[in-house]
Design a protein around this motif. Structure first.
Motif, PDB file in Angstrom:
ATOM      1  N   ASN A 369      31.394  53.180  45.213  1.00 32.03           N
ATOM      2  CA  ASN A 369      32.704  52.343  46.117  1.00 32.03           C
ATOM      3  C   ASN A 369      31.911  51.985  47.550  1.00 32.03           C
ATOM      4  OD1 ASN A 369      34.973  52.737  44.424  1.00 32.03           O
ATOM      5  ND2 ASN A 369      34.983  54.772  44.871  1.00 32.03           N
ATOM      6  N   ILE A 370      30.331  51.631  47.388  1.00 30.29           N
ATOM      7  CA  ILE A 370      29.707  51.126  48.470  1.00 30.29           C
ATOM      8  C   ILE A 370      28.968  50.022  47.921  1.00 30.29           C
ATOM      9  CG2 ILE A 370      28.011  51.719  50.103  1.00 30.29           C
ATOM     10  CD1 ILE A 370      29.072  54.628  50.042  1.00 30.29           C
ATOM     11  N   THR A 371      28.856  48.870  48.665  1.00 28.54           N
ATOM     12  CA  THR A 371      28.058  47.625  48.258  1.00 28.54           C
ATOM     13  C   THR A 371      26.482  48.121  48.790  1.00 28.54           C
ATOM     14  OG1 THR A 371      28.219  46.631  50.448  1.00 28.54           O
ATOM     15  CG2 THR A 371      29.993  46.272  48.516  1.00 28.54           C
ATOM     16  N   PRO A 372      25.693  47.319  48.277  1.00 22.82           N
ATOM     17  CA  PRO A 372      24.259  47.400  48.550  1.00 22.82           C
ATOM     18  C   PRO A 372      23.908  47.278  50.099  1.00 22.82           C
ATOM     19  CG  PRO A 372      24.314  46.072  46.718  1.00 22.82           C
ATOM     20  CD  PRO A 372      25.736  46.273  47.049  1.00 22.82           C
ATOM     21  N   LYS A 373      24.604  46.422  50.642  1.00 24.33           N
ATOM     22  CA  LYS A 373      24.227  46.379  52.334  1.00 24.33           C
ATOM     23  C   LYS A 373      24.824  47.392  52.846  1.00 24.33           C
ATOM     24  CE  LYS A 373      23.940  41.256  52.479  1.00 24.33           C
ATOM     25  NZ  LYS A 373      24.504  39.887  53.282  1.00 24.33           N
ATOM     26  N   GLU A 374      26.018  47.934  52.553  1.00 29.36           N
ATOM     27  CA  GLU A 374      26.757  49.044  53.085  1.00 29.36           C
ATOM     28  C   GLU A 374      25.544  50.292  52.895  1.00 29.36           C
ATOM     29  OE1 GLU A 374      31.329  48.390  52.778  1.00 29.36           O
ATOM     30  OE2 GLU A 374      30.457  49.058  51.260  1.00 29.36           O
ATOM     31  N   LEU A 375      25.084  50.435  51.806  1.00 29.17           N
ATOM     32  CA  LEU A 375      24.419  51.564  51.364  1.00 29.17           C
ATOM     33  C   LEU A 375      23.039  51.520  52.256  1.00 29.17           C
ATOM     34  CD1 LEU A 375      23.643  54.245  49.878  1.00 29.17           C
ATOM     35  CD2 LEU A 375      22.915  52.660  48.002  1.00 29.17           C
ATOM     36  N   TRP A 376      22.315  50.448  52.407  1.00 31.00           N
ATOM     37  CA  TRP A 376      21.200  50.344  53.289  1.00 31.00           C
ATOM     38  C   TRP A 376      21.786  50.461  54.603  1.00 31.00           C
ATOM     39  CZ3 TRP A 376      16.449  50.871  52.705  1.00 31.00           C
ATOM     40  CH2 TRP A 376      15.751  50.384  53.718  1.00 31.00           C
ATOM     41  N   ALA A 377      22.722  50.471  55.117  1.00 37.98           N
ATOM     42  CA  ALA A 377      23.102  50.725  56.565  1.00 37.98           C
ATOM     43  C   ALA A 377      23.045  52.224  56.736  1.00 37.98           C
ATOM     44  CB  ALA A 377      24.481  50.010  56.862  1.00 37.98           C
ATOM     45  N   TYR A 378      23.720  52.892  55.751  1.00 38.28           N
ATOM     46  CA  TYR A 378      23.696  54.409  55.514  1.00 38.28           C
ATOM     47  C   TYR A 378      22.179  54.957  55.888  1.00 38.28           C
ATOM     48  CZ  TYR A 378      28.764  54.632  55.100  1.00 38.28           C
ATOM     49  OH  TYR A 378      30.044  54.206  55.100  1.00 38.28           O
ATOM     50  N   LEU A 379      21.458  54.294  54.731  1.00 36.02           N
ATOM     51  CA  LEU A 379      20.264  54.959  54.582  1.00 36.02           C
ATOM     52  C   LEU A 379      19.160  54.872  55.787  1.00 36.02           C
ATOM     53  CD1 LEU A 379      19.340  53.562  50.880  1.00 36.02           C
ATOM     54  CD2 LEU A 379      20.068  56.001  51.688  1.00 36.02           C
ATOM     55  N   LYS A 380      19.518  53.696  56.560  1.00 37.16           N
ATOM     56  CA  LYS A 380      18.635  53.492  57.799  1.00 37.16           C
ATOM     57  C   LYS A 380      18.623  54.866  58.679  1.00 37.16           C
ATOM     58  CE  LYS A 380      19.957  49.380  58.926  1.00 37.16           C
ATOM     59  NZ  LYS A 380      20.033  48.341  59.610  1.00 37.16           N
ATOM     60  N   THR A 381      19.848  55.327  58.614  1.00 38.20           N
ATOM     61  CA  THR A 381      20.305  56.697  59.657  1.00 38.20           C
ATOM     62  C   THR A 381      19.572  57.746  59.130  1.00 38.20           C
ATOM     63  OG1 THR A 381      22.323  57.240  58.642  1.00 38.20           O
ATOM     64  CG2 THR A 381      22.368  55.471  60.079  1.00 38.20           C
ATOM     65  N   LEU A 382      18.713  57.948  58.067  1.00 37.33           N
ATOM     66  CA  LEU A 382      18.377  59.301  57.719  1.00 37.33           C
ATOM     67  C   LEU A 382      17.032  59.557  58.680  1.00 37.33           C
ATOM     68  CD1 LEU A 382      17.702  58.710  53.830  1.00 37.33           C
ATOM     69  CD2 LEU A 382      19.154  60.576  54.998  1.00 37.33           C
ATOM     70  N   HIS A 383      16.426  58.784  59.160  1.00 34.27           N
ATOM     71  CA  HIS A 383      15.403  59.095  60.089  1.00 34.27           C
ATOM     72  C   HIS A 383      14.304  59.852  59.397  1.00 34.27           C
ATOM     73  CE1 HIS A 383      17.343  57.095  63.333  1.00 34.27           C
ATOM     74  NE2 HIS A 383      18.542  57.815  63.137  1.00 34.27           N
ATOM     75  N   LEU A 384      13.533  59.515  58.507  1.00 39.11           N
ATOM     76  CA  LEU A 384      12.599  60.216  57.677  1.00 39.11           C
ATOM     77  C   LEU A 384      11.515  60.393  58.396  1.00 39.11           C
ATOM     78  CD1 LEU A 384      13.049  58.867  54.033  1.00 39.11           C
ATOM     79  CD2 LEU A 384      13.677  60.975  54.748  1.00 39.11           C
ATOM     80  N   GLU A 385      11.166  59.716  59.490  1.00 40.34           N
ATOM     81  CA  GLU A 385      10.149  59.926  60.215  1.00 40.34           C
ATOM     82  C   GLU A 385      10.017  61.174  60.816  1.00 40.34           C
ATOM     83  OE1 GLU A 385      13.080  57.944  63.011  1.00 40.34           O
ATOM     84  OE2 GLU A 385      12.372  57.356  60.883  1.00 40.34           O
ATOM     85  N   THR A 386      11.486  61.833  61.181  1.00 41.70           N
ATOM     86  CA  THR A 386      11.366  63.018  61.803  1.00 41.70           C
ATOM     87  C   THR A 386      10.889  64.324  60.816  1.00 41.70           C
ATOM     88  OG1 THR A 386      13.660  63.263  61.457  1.00 41.70           O
ATOM     89  CG2 THR A 386      12.948  62.142  63.493  1.00 41.70           C
ATOM     90  N   LEU A 387      10.867  63.995  59.513  1.00 40.31           N
ATOM     91  CA  LEU A 387      10.842  64.874  58.525  1.00 40.31           C
ATOM     92  C   LEU A 387       9.228  65.117  58.388  1.00 40.31           C
ATOM     93  CD1 LEU A 387      11.254  66.676  56.269  1.00 40.31           C
ATOM     94  CD2 LEU A 387      11.816  64.658  54.790  1.00 40.31           C
ATOM     95  N   VAL A 388       8.634  63.945  58.602  1.00 34.64           N
ATOM     96  CA  VAL A 388       7.209  63.992  58.512  1.00 34.64           C
ATOM     97  C   VAL A 388       6.501  64.791  59.667  1.00 34.64           C
ATOM     98  CG1 VAL A 388       5.151  62.594  58.360  1.00 34.64           C
ATOM     99  CG2 VAL A 388       7.192  61.850  57.356  1.00 34.64           C
ATOM    100  N   GLU A 389       7.276  64.623  60.879  1.00 28.59           N
ATOM    101  CA  GLU A 389       6.659  65.088  62.173  1.00 28.59           C
ATOM    102  C   GLU A 389       6.786  66.463  62.501  1.00 28.59           C
ATOM    103  OE1 GLU A 389       8.793  62.783  65.012  1.00 28.59           O
ATOM    104  OE2 GLU A 389       7.572  60.719  64.738  1.00 28.59           O
ATOM    105  N   GLU A 390       7.741  67.101  61.671  1.00 32.63           N
ATOM    106  CA  GLU A 390       7.831  68.471  61.703  1.00 32.63           C
ATOM    107  C   GLU A 390       6.931  69.380  61.345  1.00 32.63           C
ATOM    108  OE1 GLU A 390      11.760  70.172  61.042  1.00 32.63           O
ATOM    109  OE2 GLU A 390      12.929  68.414  61.361  1.00 32.63           O
TER     110      GLU A 390
END
Length: 390
Positions: A369-390
């Protein structure tokens, strides 16, 4: 049908008699691939034999590894007797001579190139210019033979070759070997070919061949590179394989409680994923009402197989494409600055987005129940760069 004979026969004989004693310069012209190892695979892809190196300027340095057939598991499956090497059962030369019939040999017809432990191409020696040596053009190439002892072998073999009323001729092969214990070079020369025509089809077959031992590589040999690796992806794999994987406690400290307005309902670290060689991953499920997002993040560090998967995904997403399906579409495109692959089922309101990020992660997100554009907007908030830095 009359065979086509070339004056090339006499020319080659004179040419190689004069050139074999010369010191040839073994170099690939216009070489740009850096230092690469040369290996042969007489015992299969899992057990390559080191044969030398190509330096950064294209110079070829052969340095064959010594082998011991008695210590190589399963080597009997690849061994030829000297009789088989010089014609086998089809040889009709009653005057053939072999000084030591107990010799075992290994034949190497192709030299492969390796970088970072991976096969990246082949090295082709040939009097023909171009990337492929074949038996449809007159000329010579070099084979390598490992012999477990000394022997000489001479034979003139002949076999009949025919097909309906298209061609009928004798294929002849003259063998003249002086093998020492260890690695030996064989000059394989096609002197004459038989051309055939069948209606609109035409072709040629080898008719006269010589296989002769040589101790020096002729100057007439061109060294050609057949290279199939993508160097950019190969370098990415190499760097990935050297990275230290993220520890479980780092995942524990990182996992977000929310993804936008969706709340995390579960997560798992280190699950087994089909067709993925490692378990260095974290999976997260976020939900709100009818909306659901299931995300798996795989760290491809410290694993060659995982690195291969990473670059395969990168390659698939590297160019725009769009395929319609019965229920929606599957495509590769850029979302913001990231290349992504989208699989959208419009009828069931399901979206799958897969992409590479942070030079080490594979991310796959399944959403309902989520379109591709909506899903991408959610995924951008994951902030995976902070996972690498820890």
């Amino acid at each position: 049908m009359k065979s086509k004979t070339s004056v090339f026969f006499l020319f080659v004989c004179i040419l190689f008699q004069s050139s074999i004693a010369q010191n040839s310069s073994l170099k690939i012209e216009d070489y740009t691939k850096g230092e690469i190892e040369i290996k042969a695979i007489p015992f299969g892809y899992d057990d390559p034999v080191f044969a030398g190196k190509i330096t950064a300027n294209g110079t070829i340095n052969f340095n064959w590894s010594a082998i011991n057939l008695s210590k190589i598991e399963g080597s009997d499956n690849y061994v030829s007797t000297i009789q088989e090497l010089t014609g086998g059962t089809f040889c009709k030369d009653a005057s053939a001579t072999i000084t030591n019939e107990n010799i075992k040999t290994i034949l190497v017809e192709t030299l492969f190139l390796y970088k970072y432990g991976q096969q990246v191409g082949a090295l082709i020696p040939s009097t023909q210019k171009g990337q492929e040596h074949n038996d449809k053009e007159l000329g010579s190439t070099i084979y390598w033979v490992y012999s477990d002892g000394e022997t000489t072998a001479k034979a003139n073999c002949s076999k009949g070759v025919e097909w309906e009323d298209v061609y009928n001729f004798n294929e002849t092969t003259a063998y003249n070997f002086q093998l020492k214990k260890g690695w030996n070079m064989i000059l394989n020369t096609l002197l004459e070919k038989e051309d055939w025509v069948d209606g609109t089809e035409k072709g040629s077959l080898p008719k006269s061949i010589t296989k002769t031992s040589i101790t020096e590589i002729p100057d007439t040999i061109h060294w050609q590179l057949k290279y199939w690796a993508n160097d950019e992806l190969l370098e990415i794999e190499h760097q990935l394989a050297m990275l230290t994987p993220i520890k479980n406690e780092v995942y524990e400290n990182w996992v977000p409680k929310n993804l936008g307005e969706l709340k995390r309902t579960s997560y798992e670290i280190g699950k087994t994923i089909e067709r993925m060689p490692n378990t260095n991953n974290v999976s997260l499920v976020f939900e709100k009402g009818a909306k659901l997002i299931d995300i798996t993040i795989v760290d491809c560090a410290n694993s060659q197989e995982a690195a291969n998967t990473f670059t395969s995904m990168k390659d698939m997403a590297s160019r725009d494409w769009n395929d319609k399906t019965n229920t929606g579409y599957r495509s590769a495109s850029k979302m913001d600055d990231t290349r992504v692959i989208v699989d959208y089922n419009e009828m069931e309101a399901k979206t799958v987005v897969t992409y590479n990020t942070n030079n080490r992660f594979l991310v796959k997100a399944d959403a309902t129940n989520i379109t591709p554009k909506e899903l991408w907007a959610y995924l951008k908030t994951l902030h995976l760069e902070t996972l690498v830095e820890e």
